[in-house]
Design a protein around this motif. Structure first.
Motif, mmCIF file in Angstrom:
data_model
loop_
_atom_site.group_PDB
_atom_site.id
_atom_site.type_symbol
_atom_site.label_atom_id
_atom_site.label_comp_id
_atom_site.label_asym_id
_atom_site.label_seq_id
_atom_site.Cartn_x
_atom_site.Cartn_y
_atom_site.Cartn_z
ATOM 1 N N PHE A 125 36.689 47.327 41.210
ATOM 2 C CA PHE A 125 36.798 46.251 39.734
ATOM 3 C C PHE A 125 36.110 47.558 39.053
ATOM 4 O O PHE A 125 36.064 46.860 37.618
ATOM 5 C CB PHE A 125 36.342 45.108 40.120
ATOM 6 C CG PHE A 125 37.368 44.406 40.652
ATOM 7 C CD1 PHE A 125 37.607 43.571 40.098
ATOM 8 C CD2 PHE A 125 37.247 44.106 41.726
ATOM 9 C CE1 PHE A 125 39.162 42.770 40.865
ATOM 10 C CE2 PHE A 125 38.306 43.491 42.521
ATOM 11 C CZ PHE A 125 39.078 42.714 42.154
ATOM 12 N N ASP A 167 51.376 41.925 35.865
ATOM 13 C CA ASP A 167 50.347 42.001 34.539
ATOM 14 C C ASP A 167 49.472 41.226 34.104
ATOM 15 O O ASP A 167 49.645 40.257 34.881
ATOM 16 C CB ASP A 167 51.635 42.174 33.465
ATOM 17 C CG ASP A 167 52.893 43.148 33.495
ATOM 18 O OD1 ASP A 167 52.904 44.102 33.725
ATOM 19 O OD2 ASP A 167 53.962 43.204 31.860
ATOM 20 N N ASN A 168 48.848 41.506 33.651
ATOM 21 C CA ASN A 168 47.762 41.029 33.174
ATOM 22 C C ASN A 168 47.034 40.878 34.608
ATOM 23 O O ASN A 168 46.546 39.854 33.976
ATOM 24 C CB ASN A 168 48.146 40.491 32.173
ATOM 25 C CG ASN A 168 48.803 41.256 31.041
ATOM 26 O OD1 ASN A 168 48.042 41.776 30.461
ATOM 27 N ND2 ASN A 168 50.108 40.239 30.407
ATOM 28 N N ASP A 169 47.063 40.895 35.488
ATOM 29 C CA ASP A 169 46.020 40.476 36.757
ATOM 30 C C ASP A 169 44.413 41.030 36.730
ATOM 31 O O ASP A 169 44.400 42.147 37.409
ATOM 32 C CB ASP A 169 46.680 40.487 37.815
ATOM 33 C CG ASP A 169 46.479 40.126 39.100
ATOM 34 O OD1 ASP A 169 45.661 39.091 38.815
ATOM 35 O OD2 ASP A 169 47.177 39.582 40.005
ATOM 36 N N ARG A 170 43.595 40.371 36.174
ATOM 37 C CA ARG A 170 42.548 40.546 35.911
ATOM 38 C C ARG A 170 41.727 40.333 37.586
ATOM 39 O O ARG A 170 40.819 40.920 37.888
ATOM 40 C CB ARG A 170 41.505 39.364 34.571
ATOM 41 C CG ARG A 170 42.371 40.155 33.656
ATOM 42 C CD ARG A 170 41.442 39.399 33.005
ATOM 43 N NE ARG A 170 39.446 39.837 32.443
ATOM 44 C CZ ARG A 170 38.595 39.197 32.874
ATOM 45 N NH1 ARG A 170 39.247 37.944 33.157
ATOM 46 N NH2 ARG A 170 37.865 39.751 33.079
ATOM 47 N N LEU A 171 42.710 39.885 37.972
ATOM 48 C CA LEU A 171 41.644 39.146 40.145
ATOM 49 C C LEU A 171 42.302 40.331 40.525
ATOM 50 O O LEU A 171 41.873 40.400 41.908
ATOM 51 C CB LEU A 171 42.249 37.700 40.005
ATOM 52 C CG LEU A 171 41.288 36.658 39.175
ATOM 53 C CD1 LEU A 171 41.604 35.093 39.495
ATOM 54 C CD2 LEU A 171 39.817 36.754 39.011
ATOM 55 N N ARG A 177 32.712 45.312 36.058
ATOM 56 C CA ARG A 177 33.568 44.247 36.657
ATOM 57 C C ARG A 177 32.688 43.897 38.173
ATOM 58 O O ARG A 177 32.271 42.970 38.232
ATOM 59 C CB ARG A 177 34.388 44.370 36.321
ATOM 60 C CG ARG A 177 35.629 43.117 37.128
ATOM 61 C CD ARG A 177 35.138 41.928 36.494
ATOM 62 N NE ARG A 177 36.083 40.846 37.299
ATOM 63 C CZ ARG A 177 37.590 40.586 36.412
ATOM 64 N NH1 ARG A 177 38.137 41.141 36.019
ATOM 65 N NH2 ARG A 177 37.488 39.170 37.160
ATOM 66 N N ASN A 223 31.248 40.930 39.925
ATOM 67 C CA ASN A 223 31.527 40.095 41.088
ATOM 68 C C ASN A 223 30.561 39.621 42.304
ATOM 69 O O ASN A 223 30.870 38.970 42.977
ATOM 70 C CB ASN A 223 33.262 40.632 41.302
ATOM 71 C CG ASN A 223 34.414 40.652 40.903
ATOM 72 O OD1 ASN A 223 33.887 40.119 39.332
ATOM 73 N ND2 ASN A 223 35.122 41.876 40.440
ATOM 74 N N ASP A 252 50.384 36.751 34.412
ATOM 75 C CA ASP A 252 48.888 37.378 34.784
ATOM 76 C C ASP A 252 48.518 36.016 36.688
ATOM 77 O O ASP A 252 49.460 36.436 37.161
ATOM 78 C CB ASP A 252 47.668 36.492 34.265
ATOM 79 C CG ASP A 252 48.243 34.921 34.048
ATOM 80 O OD1 ASP A 252 48.425 33.892 34.955
ATOM 81 O OD2 ASP A 252 47.345 34.355 33.184
ATOM 82 N N HIS A 253 47.290 36.505 36.555
ATOM 83 C CA HIS A 253 47.609 36.297 38.333
ATOM 84 C C HIS A 253 48.316 34.956 38.596
ATOM 85 O O HIS A 253 48.587 34.853 39.503
ATOM 86 C CB HIS A 253 46.087 36.656 38.429
ATOM 87 C CG HIS A 253 45.778 36.000 40.242
ATOM 88 N ND1 HIS A 253 45.930 36.955 41.177
ATOM 89 C CD2 HIS A 253 44.910 35.258 41.167
ATOM 90 C CE1 HIS A 253 45.209 37.163 42.064
ATOM 91 N NE2 HIS A 253 45.324 35.691 42.359
ATOM 92 N N PRO A 258 43.425 43.713 39.792
ATOM 93 C CA PRO A 258 43.913 45.028 39.192
ATOM 94 C C PRO A 258 45.023 45.929 40.153
ATOM 95 O O PRO A 258 44.105 45.917 41.444
ATOM 96 C CB PRO A 258 42.718 45.226 38.406
ATOM 97 C CG PRO A 258 41.378 45.107 39.123
ATOM 98 C CD PRO A 258 42.238 43.558 40.135
#
Length: 294
Positions: free
Chosen positions: A145, A219-223, A149, A153, A256-257, A225
């Motif tokens: 990450f 798209d837009n998956d912060r969990l 980040r 985590n 997203d996620h 990436p």
């Protein structure tokens, strides 16, 4: 047309597991077992199950312990680990489906944590899985990450599991992360964050799954990436892996996620196409109403 129902399977240790099923009105082409993300109830995947069911598949969404309609209450003294979910919940569900439809191919579809569980199960000796689809699933190793980040985590994961050990379970339903979880499940997750070993030591830090794998990023998956997805891909060296990215333009709205599950039609079509090409010749329609041996 799909018909939703619930059934209960019993694990080898006598624990009941609730399964939400979408059953087609004709003999199923495949048996798709959906494994949820951490803290996510089975009902969250109803739209996905319906979309796959309309394409002729029986879809069984496993309710993970303590979530949704699960009869098990997570509290102090009730402890489970990833391996319990793999060797009890998933195995019992797969056995039930196999007994009901012995000639149909079994495909696992895992979201986030569910993807890790799916790969563990598919890596078990003697397990017959026609394919594994992973959605919004990546390595949780802190180095996946980036520096800021990743360190955050790492710190949070170790604090979370320390709190879980003090309380006797993880109160994620109140702290708004991961749902209410057994200490062991949260401990396994925290160990993965710290070490990067997704297999729990079973296979020398890489999965031995040889079944075809469809790895879907969103798209837009912060969990999960892109870098985390690449790390996960590297942990499946023996499987033929197909990658696909599900974007907002294809979905017709923001993703997203989690939000991908609210717009599953295009994703379900892609999974269906992948199964038809890789999972088994048994995915052809059974117009005579009879199951054919693979």
């Amino acid at each position: 047309m799909e018909i939703f129902s619930e059934f209960v399977v019993t694990t080898p240790v006598g624990r009941d597991v609730t399964v939400l099923a979408a059953v087609p009105d004709r003999p199923p082409r495949a048996l798709v077992t959906v494994l949820p993300a951490m803290g996510v109830p089975a009902r969250f995947y109803r739209a996905l199950a319906a979309a796959l069911c309309r394409r002729g598949h029986l879809v069984a969404v496993v309710e993970l312990p303590g979530q949704g309609a699960s009869p098990l209450r997570i509290r102090r003294g009730v402890d489970l680990r990833y391996d319990d979910l793999v060797d009890q919940d998933i195995r019992a569900t797969a056995r039930h489906l196999r007994e009901a439809y012995p000639s149909r191919p079994l495909v696992l579809l895992g979201h986030s944590l569910g993807g890790h569980l799916a790969l563990r199960y598919a890596s078990r000796p003697g397990v017959d899985v026609a394919g594994v689809a992973l959605v919004a699933c990546g390595s949780v190793w802190f180095r996946s990450f980036g520096v800021r980040r990743g360190l955050l985590n790492l710190l949070c994961s170790q604090l979370f599991v320390a709190l879980a050990r003090v309380v006797g379970y993880w109160p994620g339903d109140r702290l708004r992360f991961g749902g209410r979880q057994p200490t062991g499940v949260l401990g396994d997750w925290a160990a993965q964050v710290r070490s990067g070993d997704l297999t729990g030591g079973h296979a020398g830090r890489v999965f031995t799954c040889r079944s075809p794998v469809l790895l879907i990023s969103v798209d837009n998956d912060r969990l999960a990436p892109p870098r985390a997805v690449r790390y996960l891909t590297a942990a499946i060296p023996q499987a033929p892996v197909e990658r696909w990215h599900y974007g907002a333009s294809a979905a017709g709205g923001a993703l997203d996620h989690f939000r991908w599950a609210k717009r599953p039609e295009v994703l379900a079509a892609r999974v269906d196409d992948w199964m038809a090409r890789t999972a088994s010749t048994c995915l052809s329609d059974t117009t005579d109403g009879m199951d054919r041996d693979c």
